[in-house]
Design an enzyme around this catalytic site. Structure first.
Site, short mmCIF file in Angstrom:
data_model
loop_
_atom_site.label_atom_id
_atom_site.label_comp_id
_atom_site.label_asym_id
_atom_site.label_seq_id
_atom_site.Cartn_x
_atom_site.Cartn_y
_atom_site.Cartn_z
NE ARG A 1 75.16 -27.40 -37.97
CZ ARG A 1 75.59 -26.14 -38.01
NH1 ARG A 1 76.28 -25.63 -37.02
NH2 ARG A 1 75.30 -25.38 -39.05
CG HIS B 1 70.22 -26.89 -50.01
ND1 HIS B 1 69.84 -28.12 -49.51
CD2 HIS B 1 69.96 -25.99 -49.03
CE1 HIS B 1 69.37 -27.95 -48.27
NE2 HIS B 1 69.43 -26.67 -47.95
CD GLU C 1 69.25 -31.34 -51.12
OE1 GLU C 1 69.44 -32.56 -50.97
OE2 GLU C 1 70.10 -30.46 -50.84
CB CYS D 1 66.50 -26.72 -46.38
SG CYS D 1 66.99 -24.99 -46.49
N1 PCA Z 1 68.98 -22.95 -45.37
C1 PCA Z 1 68.73 -23.73 -44.19
C2 PCA Z 1 67.43 -23.19 -43.63
C3 PCA Z 1 67.14 -21.94 -44.37
C4 PCA Z 1 68.09 -21.92 -45.48
O1 PCA Z 1 68.14 -21.08 -46.37
C5 PCA Z 1 68.77 -25.21 -44.41
O2 PCA Z 1 69.50 -25.67 -45.32
O3 PCA Z 1 68.10 -25.97 -43.71
#
Ligand code: PCA
Length: 214
Positions: free
Chosen positions: A90, A167, A80, A143
């Site tokens: 959401r 991610h 990111e 996240c």
């Molecule tokens: N993904 C979510 C929250 C926890 C996770 O593993 C996100 O992308 O916000």
């Protein structure tokens, strides 16, 4: 010895696993040479997740923090670029909380760039033969919440710390009955092992195009 703090999340949204936690615990059990690596599992709860991250940073005094989360639907490991000062959930978090358009840090800047050489991190993962990309948004859920909180901590209290957010796709076991992309957790762990030395040692990020047109 360089100290690294890795975080993953507990399952959320009706899933029974979260590949982010599976992958970071695998890396901490078998870290790259020269890196002392601790893995911490964060709750999928606004506020508490950040409190636990801050406590883990205080406890382990790391040189690098890489927070990892599941991004269902993505087909690559994504590093990111930017964290934004907004919580807009959401779906409810694991404690039923559902902030809408609230700042992560009241009075904080609108956004932070990841204090991390994101393009060098992506290149290091690709060099392992694993799909990777720069992502321009970490969303507005847990996240991004943790990513913004980490970036704010670095900006205001720990200027020598590096950190960022990665991610990862669903694990195959999560999508056996859905036409969704996935990546085996050992592959995700290998990607993180490749990223860590690049994150620690790269002083100037690569100047290559990794932008998006939409
Ligand atoms: N993904 C979510 C929250 C926890 C996770 O593993 C996100 O992308 O916000």
């Amino acid at each position: 010895m360089t100290r690294v703090l890795l975080t993953g999340f507990e399952p959320f949204g009706g899933e029974s696993v979260n590949p982010s936690w599976q992958a970071v615990s695998a890396v901490a059990a078998d870290p790259p040479a020269g890196l002392e690596t601790t893995a911490v599992r964060l709750p999928c709860v606004f506020g508490t997740a950040l409190d636990e991250l801050r406590a883990a940073v205080a406890r382990t005094d790391p040189d690098l923090v890489i927070c990892v989360g599941q991004a269902g639907g993505r087909s690559a490991v994504t590093v990111e670029r930017v964290a934004v000062n907004i919580d807009d959930a959401r779906i409810p978090d694991n404690a039923g909380g559902r902030p809408i358009d609230e700042p992560v840090v009241p009075g904080g800047p609108a956004a932070y760039f990841a204090p991390l050489p994101v393009k060098a991190c992506v290149a290091a993962i690709r060099a392992e033969g694993i799909p990777a990309a720069v992502s321009q948004t970490a969303g507005t859920y847990l996240c991004n919440h943790v990513f913004y909180g980490l970036a704010h901590l670095i900006a205001t209290e720990r200027p020598t710390l590096r950190g960022g957010f990665v991610h990862v796709p669903y694990a195959p076991e999560q999508v056996v009955d859905r036409a969704e992309p996935s990546m085996p957790v050992p592959t995700v762990a290998r990607a993180l092992r490749a990223l860590l030395p690049a994150a620690v040692h790269t002083r100037t990020d690569l100047r290559v195009a990794e932008g998006a047109t939409h």
